[in-house]
Design a protein around this motif. Structure first.
Motif, PDB file in Angstrom:
ATOM      1  N   TYR A 132       5.664   3.124  -5.968  1.00  0.00           N
ATOM      2  CA  TYR A 132       4.375   3.365  -6.628  1.00  0.00           C
ATOM      3  C   TYR A 132       4.107   2.311  -7.696  1.00  0.00           C
ATOM      4  O   TYR A 132       2.961   1.955  -7.950  1.00  0.00           O
ATOM      5  CB  TYR A 132       4.325   4.775  -7.202  1.00  0.00           C
ATOM      6  N   ILE A 147       5.381   2.951   1.760  1.00  0.00           N
ATOM      7  CA  ILE A 147       6.514   3.497   1.005  1.00  0.00           C
ATOM      8  C   ILE A 147       7.555   4.149   1.902  1.00  0.00           C
ATOM      9  O   ILE A 147       8.744   4.144   1.581  1.00  0.00           O
ATOM     10  CB  ILE A 147       5.995   4.477  -0.079  1.00  0.00           C
ATOM     11  N   THR A 159       0.838  -1.195   0.000  1.00  0.00           N
ATOM     12  CA  THR A 159       0.000   0.000   0.000  1.00  0.00           C
ATOM     13  C   THR A 159       0.873   1.246   0.000  1.00  0.00           C
ATOM     14  O   THR A 159       2.078   1.186   0.280  1.00  0.00           O
ATOM     15  CB  THR A 159      -0.916   0.036   1.232  1.00  0.00           C
ATOM     16  N   GLU A 160       0.265   2.383  -0.281  1.00  0.00           N
ATOM     17  CA  GLU A 160       1.017   3.637  -0.321  1.00  0.00           C
ATOM     18  C   GLU A 160       1.659   3.945   1.030  1.00  0.00           C
ATOM     19  O   GLU A 160       2.766   4.500   1.095  1.00  0.00           O
ATOM     20  CB  GLU A 160       0.101   4.781  -0.752  1.00  0.00           C
ATOM     21  N   SER A 161       0.991   3.576   2.114  1.00  0.00           N
ATOM     22  CA  SER A 161       1.532   3.872   3.445  1.00  0.00           C
ATOM     23  C   SER A 161       2.787   3.073   3.768  1.00  0.00           C
ATOM     24  O   SER A 161       3.483   3.371   4.744  1.00  0.00           O
ATOM     25  CB  SER A 161       0.470   3.608   4.519  1.00  0.00           C
ATOM     26  N   ILE A 164       2.486  -0.894  -5.811  1.00  0.00           N
ATOM     27  CA  ILE A 164       1.276  -0.782  -4.993  1.00  0.00           C
ATOM     28  C   ILE A 164       0.197  -1.736  -5.522  1.00  0.00           C
ATOM     29  O   ILE A 164      -0.046  -1.819  -6.725  1.00  0.00           O
ATOM     30  CB  ILE A 164       0.749   0.666  -4.981  1.00  0.00           C
ATOM     31  N   ALA A 188       8.235  -1.487  -1.368  1.00  0.00           N
ATOM     32  CA  ALA A 188       7.132  -0.566  -1.649  1.00  0.00           C
ATOM     33  C   ALA A 188       7.567   0.590  -2.547  1.00  0.00           C
ATOM     34  O   ALA A 188       8.396   1.420  -2.168  1.00  0.00           O
ATOM     35  CB  ALA A 188       6.561  -0.022  -0.345  1.00  0.00           C
TER      36      ALA A 188
END
Length: 276
Positions: free
Chosen positions: A110, A102, A98-100, A113, A108
């Motif tokens: 983009y 990164i 997930t973005e969180s 994701i 992680a």
């Protein structure tokens, strides 16, 4: 659910999904010896070989390491092990990226994701070493799923999960099978990465997770457990409301350092094994 008995299936990659949504994947390494990364003494290992020697490199190549949890700590454990020469992995994690993630997780980006961490980790290992042999289990490790994962052929178990229940199950599994286990204690709400150390669970302090683990391991008759823990007292940001503090805060370098410290302990234990 797929059982892996050591036989090479006709396809280089076999992925099986259970009715409950769990996935087990057996990835078979390329058999072509001309591929880069297929030799113990290829250029990738030049500096490592100079440091630890041929016998130690061979021990790492023969080891099979289970890494349970591929987040902030576990993703860097995998990275360090693969680059050091470990070729056989059992990777366990149920999550998608997930973005969180990164801010602190090696897998992680983009571009990754939404993908399973196990899949991305396997690809990354194979980009480091195309000869790697990888089994992935995309399951949440718990009492209900322990039967889906076979640790019996593992040399070492690296526990990088958050669940206390899962950590205790891994400690019990290693104790029962006689497999060394190293467990990551809390890395959230930390700022000073120099405070991480490797010790026995009974020598820990300041860490709330370690306190719970000590108590529960004692109840289960497990006398010791190697852990990576931080002596730093957790840092709490007073400007954030209490509700937001239920998820531990984190920063890029802290879980990474914990992961590298854990990988270093695993590597050194393997190298020292059977030494007289």
């Amino acid at each position: 659910m797929m059982k892996t008995d050591g036989k090479i299936p006709p396809s280089p990659v076999v992925s099986v999904s259970g009715a409950d949504g769990t996935r087990n994947t057996l990835e078979i390494s390329p058999q072509n010896s001309s591929l880069p990364g297929s030799g113990l003494y290829d250029g990738r290992h030049t500096r490592t070989r100079q440091l630890i020697g041929d016998a130690a490199l061979e021990k790492l190549r023969q080891a099979r390491i289970a890494v349970v949890g591929l987040g902030g700590v576990g993703s860097f454990v995998v990275e360090a092990l693969a680059r050091a020469g470990v070729e056989q992995f059992l990777l366990i994690d149920s999550d998608r990226i997930t973005e969180s993630n990164i801010n602190r997780q090696n897998l992680a980006l983009y571009s990754t994701i939404g993908r399973y961490k196990t899949d991305v980790a396997a690809e990354r290992i194979r980009d480091i070493n195309p000869a790697a042999r990888i089994i992935t289990s995309t399951v949440f490790f718990s009492k209900e799923t322990t039967g889906l994962v076979d640790f019996s052929a593992c040399t070492y178990i690296a526990d990088a999960i958050d669940s206390v229940t899962g950590k205790l199950l891994l400690a019990e599994t290693g104790f029962r099978l006689g497999i060394p286990v190293i467990s990551a204690m809390g890395t959230g709400n930390k700022m000073d990465a120099t405070q991480f150390t490797v010790t026995d669970i009974n020598s820990t302090n300041t860490c709330p997770l370690a306190r719970v683990m000590r108590r529960e391991l004692k109840k289960r008759g497990i006398p010791s457990l190697k852990v990576v823990f931080s002596r730093e007292v957790p840092v709490m940001n007073p400007s954030f409301p209490v509700a937001d503090k239920r998820v531990p805060a984190s920063i890029s370098y802290v879980p990474a350092v914990a992961g590298f410290v854990m990988a270093g302990a695993v590597i050194q234990d393997i190298i020292k094994s059977d030494e007289h």
